[in-house]
Motif scaffolding. Structure first.
Motif, short mmCIF file in Angstrom:
data_model
loop_
_atom_site.label_atom_id
_atom_site.label_comp_id
_atom_site.label_asym_id
_atom_site.label_seq_id
_atom_site.Cartn_x
_atom_site.Cartn_y
_atom_site.Cartn_z
N VAL A 96 0.84 -1.20 0.00
CA VAL A 96 0.00 0.00 0.00
C VAL A 96 0.88 1.25 0.00
N GLN A 97 1.95 1.24 0.78
CA GLN A 97 2.88 2.38 0.80
C GLN A 97 3.48 2.61 -0.58
N LEU A 98 3.87 1.54 -1.23
CA LEU A 98 4.45 1.66 -2.57
C LEU A 98 3.43 2.20 -3.55
N LEU A 99 2.21 1.72 -3.47
CA LEU A 99 1.16 2.21 -4.37
C LEU A 99 0.92 3.70 -4.14
N HIS A 100 0.87 4.13 -2.89
CA HIS A 100 0.69 5.56 -2.59
C HIS A 100 1.86 6.37 -3.14
N MET A 101 3.07 5.82 -3.04
CA MET A 101 4.25 6.50 -3.57
C MET A 101 4.11 6.70 -5.08
N LEU A 102 3.67 5.66 -5.78
CA LEU A 102 3.50 5.77 -7.23
C LEU A 102 2.32 6.65 -7.60
N LEU A 133 3.15 10.25 -8.17
CA LEU A 133 3.92 10.59 -9.36
C LEU A 133 2.98 10.87 -10.53
N GLY A 134 3.37 11.78 -11.39
CA GLY A 134 2.64 12.00 -12.63
C GLY A 134 2.94 10.87 -13.61
N GLN A 135 2.20 10.83 -14.71
CA GLN A 135 2.36 9.74 -15.67
C GLN A 135 3.77 9.67 -16.24
N GLY A 136 4.35 10.82 -16.57
CA GLY A 136 5.71 10.83 -17.09
C GLY A 136 6.72 10.34 -16.08
N GLU A 137 6.49 10.68 -14.81
CA GLU A 137 7.39 10.22 -13.75
C GLU A 137 7.27 8.71 -13.54
N ASN A 163 2.79 -1.74 -20.93
CA ASN A 163 1.41 -1.26 -20.69
C ASN A 163 0.98 -1.42 -19.23
N ALA A 164 1.94 -1.42 -18.31
CA ALA A 164 1.62 -1.61 -16.90
C ALA A 164 1.18 -0.30 -16.26
N ASP A 165 0.07 -0.36 -15.55
CA ASP A 165 -0.35 0.78 -14.75
C ASP A 165 0.36 0.72 -13.40
N ARG A 166 -0.01 1.57 -12.49
CA ARG A 166 0.66 1.61 -11.19
C ARG A 166 0.46 0.31 -10.41
N LEU A 167 -0.75 -0.23 -10.45
CA LEU A 167 -1.03 -1.48 -9.72
C LEU A 167 -0.19 -2.64 -10.25
N LYS A 168 -0.11 -2.76 -11.55
CA LYS A 168 0.69 -3.82 -12.16
C LYS A 168 2.18 -3.62 -11.84
N LYS A 188 15.42 8.43 -5.60
CA LYS A 188 16.60 9.24 -5.34
C LYS A 188 17.30 9.60 -6.65
N LYS A 189 17.43 8.62 -7.55
CA LYS A 189 18.02 8.89 -8.87
C LYS A 189 17.20 9.90 -9.64
N MET A 190 15.88 9.74 -9.61
CA MET A 190 15.00 10.66 -10.34
C MET A 190 15.12 12.07 -9.77
N ASN A 191 15.19 12.20 -8.46
CA ASN A 191 15.32 13.50 -7.83
C ASN A 191 16.67 14.12 -8.16
N ALA A 192 17.72 13.32 -8.19
CA ALA A 192 19.04 13.83 -8.55
C ALA A 192 19.01 14.38 -9.97
N GLY A 193 18.31 13.70 -10.85
CA GLY A 193 18.18 14.17 -12.23
C GLY A 193 17.47 15.50 -12.29
N GLN A 194 16.46 15.69 -11.48
CA GLN A 194 15.73 16.97 -11.44
C GLN A 194 16.63 18.07 -10.91
N GLN A 195 17.45 17.77 -9.92
CA GLN A 195 18.35 18.77 -9.38
C GLN A 195 19.36 19.21 -10.42
N VAL A 196 19.86 18.29 -11.21
CA VAL A 196 20.79 18.64 -12.29
C VAL A 196 20.07 19.50 -13.31
#
Length: 103
Positions: free
Chosen positions: A4-10, A13-17, A43-48, A70-78
């Protein structure tokens, strides 16, 4: 519950993320964790995505998710750092838009 925590985390996120998150799962999840084959996330959604991650990483699923975020956030910081070139500071319109974007 981790699932459930992982699903909430996803869900946060927006679709692109989510697509970038899945990209990292397929090519470089981090650490010594195995990658997930592209066909498993096609074609996987968040649940899949959550189901496949739990099957692949079991008890380490949140660790993998954190590594990827963390990798995605580092990319945004760059990306933000590259936007903040000194020649742009004289443009108040840019600063206003940047302030709204980071809010």
């Amino acid at each position: 519950c981790l699932i459930v925590q992982l699903l909430h985390m996803l869900d946060d996120l927006g679709q692109g993320e989510v697509e970038r998150f899945q990209f990292h799962l397929q090519y470089q999840p981090g650490g010594d964790f195995p990658r997930i084959y592209k066909c498993q996330l096609e074609n996987a959604d968040r649940l899949k995505t959550v189901d496949v991650m739990v099957q692949t990483y079991s008890d380490h699923v949140m660790e993998v998710a954190r590594l990827i975020l963390k990798k995605m956030n580092a990319g945004q910081q760059v990306f933000i750092f590259n936007l903040l070139r000194p020649e742009l500071f004289h443009d108040m319109h840019f600063l206003f838009l940047f302030d709204i974007w980071t809010y």
